[in-house]
Write an enzyme that holds these catalytic residues in place. Structure first.
Site, mmCIF file in Angstrom:
data_model
loop_
_atom_site.group_PDB
_atom_site.id
_atom_site.type_symbol
_atom_site.label_atom_id
_atom_site.label_comp_id
_atom_site.label_asym_id
_atom_site.label_seq_id
_atom_site.Cartn_x
_atom_site.Cartn_y
_atom_site.Cartn_z
ATOM 1 N N HIS A 171 0.874 -1.181 0.000
ATOM 2 C CA HIS A 171 0.000 0.000 0.000
ATOM 3 C C HIS A 171 0.912 1.233 0.000
ATOM 4 O O HIS A 171 2.002 1.196 0.568
ATOM 5 C CB HIS A 171 -0.841 -0.058 1.280
ATOM 6 C CG HIS A 171 -1.919 0.972 1.378
ATOM 7 N ND1 HIS A 171 -1.665 2.283 1.721
ATOM 8 C CD2 HIS A 171 -3.262 0.878 1.207
ATOM 9 C CE1 HIS A 171 -2.803 2.952 1.761
ATOM 10 N NE2 HIS A 171 -3.795 2.127 1.442
ATOM 11 N N ASP A 181 3.081 -4.765 8.087
ATOM 12 C CA ASP A 181 1.887 -3.938 7.906
ATOM 13 C C ASP A 181 0.689 -4.870 8.063
ATOM 14 O O ASP A 181 0.348 -5.636 7.164
ATOM 15 C CB ASP A 181 1.916 -3.287 6.513
ATOM 16 C CG ASP A 181 0.641 -2.506 6.226
ATOM 17 O OD1 ASP A 181 -0.292 -2.558 7.042
ATOM 18 O OD2 ASP A 181 0.576 -1.866 5.163
ATOM 19 N N GLN A 240 -4.456 -5.301 7.002
ATOM 20 C CA GLN A 240 -5.453 -6.243 6.479
ATOM 21 C C GLN A 240 -5.508 -7.559 7.256
ATOM 22 O O GLN A 240 -6.435 -8.333 7.088
ATOM 23 C CB GLN A 240 -5.185 -6.535 4.995
ATOM 24 C CG GLN A 240 -5.360 -5.324 4.096
ATOM 25 C CD GLN A 240 -6.796 -4.798 4.061
ATOM 26 O OE1 GLN A 240 -7.756 -5.518 4.320
ATOM 27 N NE2 GLN A 240 -6.940 -3.522 3.748
ATOM 28 N N LYS A 242 -10.441 -0.988 10.343
ATOM 29 C CA LYS A 242 -10.501 -2.188 9.503
ATOM 30 C C LYS A 242 -10.773 -3.433 10.357
ATOM 31 O O LYS A 242 -10.669 -4.560 9.877
ATOM 32 C CB LYS A 242 -9.198 -2.350 8.726
ATOM 33 C CG LYS A 242 -8.991 -1.251 7.663
ATOM 34 C CD LYS A 242 -7.743 -1.490 6.868
ATOM 35 C CE LYS A 242 -7.268 -0.274 6.125
ATOM 36 N NZ LYS A 242 -8.025 0.011 4.900
ATOM 37 N N CYS A 271 -4.669 2.235 -3.852
ATOM 38 C CA CYS A 271 -3.443 2.783 -3.234
ATOM 39 C C CYS A 271 -2.272 1.827 -3.406
ATOM 40 O O CYS A 271 -1.417 1.703 -2.521
ATOM 41 C CB CYS A 271 -3.637 3.105 -1.756
ATOM 42 S SG CYS A 271 -4.817 4.408 -1.468
HETATM 43 N N1 PMP Z 1 -1.687 -0.785 4.645
HETATM 44 C C1 PMP Z 1 -2.628 -1.545 4.087
HETATM 45 C C2 PMP Z 1 -2.274 -2.938 3.642
HETATM 46 C C3 PMP Z 1 -3.911 -1.052 3.938
HETATM 47 O O1 PMP Z 1 -4.856 -1.811 3.377
HETATM 48 C C4 PMP Z 1 -4.212 0.253 4.372
HETATM 49 C C5 PMP Z 1 -5.603 0.841 4.189
HETATM 50 N N2 PMP Z 1 -6.199 0.564 2.966
HETATM 51 C C6 PMP Z 1 -3.198 0.999 4.963
HETATM 52 C C7 PMP Z 1 -1.953 0.451 5.082
HETATM 53 C C8 PMP Z 1 -3.443 2.385 5.468
HETATM 54 O O2 PMP Z 1 -4.407 2.360 6.472
HETATM 55 P P1 PMP Z 1 -5.098 3.711 6.990
HETATM 56 O O3 PMP Z 1 -5.624 4.408 5.770
HETATM 57 O O4 PMP Z 1 -6.172 3.225 7.894
HETATM 58 O O5 PMP Z 1 -4.050 4.495 7.699
#
Ligand code: PMP
Length: 403
Positions: A118, A196, A199, A222, A360
């Site tokens: 991401h 990270d 997910q 999430k 993203c």
């Molecule tokens: N890492 C991953 C794998 C994600 O899916 C996301 C959110 N889509 C993020 C980081 C960033 O999370 P947040 O927007 O809640 O800060």
């Protein structure tokens, strides 16, 4: 059991654009159970006060409740309470980390990432690399977006990275990575390992002691909790040695115009008034999640994922990305050369909420040589009926696109 659980999520009972809602965007944010909504409501109705200050009853009660969630979180992740920092979410945690670890980087150092990351797990490291001259190396990924585990281990041996930061599960394709094996492979080089877990936090409920990573980041929203709150786990010595990121009240020991001294972790990373209500709401989410059987939920999610794949594979012209073998329940697909946004927009007119775009993960999309996908992301509150409605709507969508 699932039909009972679905009743805990009020938004799932609603109509959206006069259609029953089929919510397939849990990878972006999950729906919230009533207990979380109630906890947030109750806080502002009956409990609102600032924490860590003031002798009055409400402040003391809010502090106790807020700090109790740190214990719940530590228990959930199987770590110590002083190893978890409250942040705004995964993005905030990764920025804190990349900023803090910039100190240990030099121009001969390598940061290992993967093409599946991401943007939140790319850009902060890119900034750190730009400041220090460190290089970024990417773990090898197949044409389909699947990590090549043995080549990844080889790359770690070759580059002896200073830092490796990898998603536990891809938000775009859902692949679960064997991060434990990669963490083990990097141990001989003293590599700092970052996972990270945005997910994986809810679907896999990772045991961080077993995973043996140095740092782990996640977002509460999430995992059934409110937005604007999340966390950072750090192995205590490493965490406490990170430099302060943001400064202000609460994180200090003493302040004078001759200098300031800081508290130890986690407080040194928590300046200012925190998201008290968000943390308390997240506490209700953690209670809810831990009251459910982890393995049963995961098995259910896996069976739904298989059902979704089977139904999608029966449709000519659908291309499903990733290998979908070890997966948290995310299916990313394209249909011929049709634009993902058009498909998602048409699906929306049937009450089907999916995400379209690059998720993203622009470098991954470039690697796959596409501009984006339609992403269907499942959670345990979805059911077979949702998938049947989705497939029926998709068939009609395709018919319209083909006209
Ligand atoms: N890492 C991953 C794998 C994600 O899916 C996301 C959110 N889509 C993020 C980081 C960033 O999370 P947040 O927007 O809640 O800060």
């Amino acid at each position: 059991m699932i039909e009972q659980l679905r009743k805990d999520f009020p938004l799932l009972q609603n109509l959206v654009d006069e259609q029953p809602l089929c919510y397939f965007d849990s990878a972006a944010t999950t729906q919230k159970p009533q207990v979380v909504i109630d906890a947030v409501n109750q806080f502002y109705h009956q409990e609102n006060a600032n924490v860590h200050r003031g002798a009055h009853t409400l402040s003391a009660q809010a502090t106790t409740k807020y700090e109790a969630v740190r214990d719940k979180l530590a228990q959930y992740l199987n770590v110590q309470r002083n190893e978890v920092v409250w942040t705004k979410g995964a993005t905030d945690s990764l920025n804190l980390l990349a900023y803090g670890l910039t100190n240990i980087l030099g121009q001969d150092d390598v940061i290992v990432l993967s093409p599946l990351e991401h943007h939140a797990n790319i850009v902060p490291w890119q900034q750190a690399a730009e400041k220090t001259g460190a290089k970024i190396a990417l773990l090898p990924v197949s044409k389909e977006g699947v990590l090549d585990q043995s080549a990844a281990i080889e790359l770690i041996r070759d580059t002896k990275p200073k830092i490796i930061s990898l998603c536990h599960a891809s938000n775009a394709l859902g692949n679960i990575h064997d991060v434990k094996q990669l963490i083990e492979a990097s141990k001989p080089y003293g590599t700092i390992t970052v996972v990270d877990g945005a997910q994986s936090f809810m679907h896999l409920r990772p045991d961080l002691k077993a995973l043996d990573c140095d740092f782990f980041v996640f977002s509460a929203h999430k995992a059934l909790g409110p937005t604007g709150v999340g966390g950072l786990y750090g192995r205590y010595d490493l965490l406490n040695n990170l430099p302060v990121y943001q400064t202000g009240g609460e994180m200090i020991d003493t302040v004078s115009f001759t200098g300031t001294t800081f508290r130890n972790a986690p407080e040194k990373f928590e300046p200012g008034t925190p998201n008290i209500c968000g943390v308390i709401g997240f506490g209700a989410a953690l209670d809810y999640l831990t009251s459910l059987n982890k393995n049963e939920l995961l098995a259910y999610e896996q069976s739904l994922h298989q059902y979704l794949l089977t139904r999608l594979r029966q449709i000519d012209g659908i291309k499903i990305w990733g290998d979908n073998k070890n997966n948290i329940g995310v299916v990313s697909f394209t249909y011929k050369n049709e634009h993902h946004f058009d498909i998602a927009t048409l699906l929306n007119s049937y009450g089907i909420a999916v995400r379209s775009g690059h998720h993203c993960t622009q470098p991954l999309m470039a690697h796959l040589n596409i501009t984006g996908t339609v992403r269907v992301s499942l959670a345990f509150y979805n059911n077979q009926q949702d998938i049947d409605s989705f497939i029926a709507a998709l068939m009609e969508t395709i018919e319209m696109l083909e006209e």
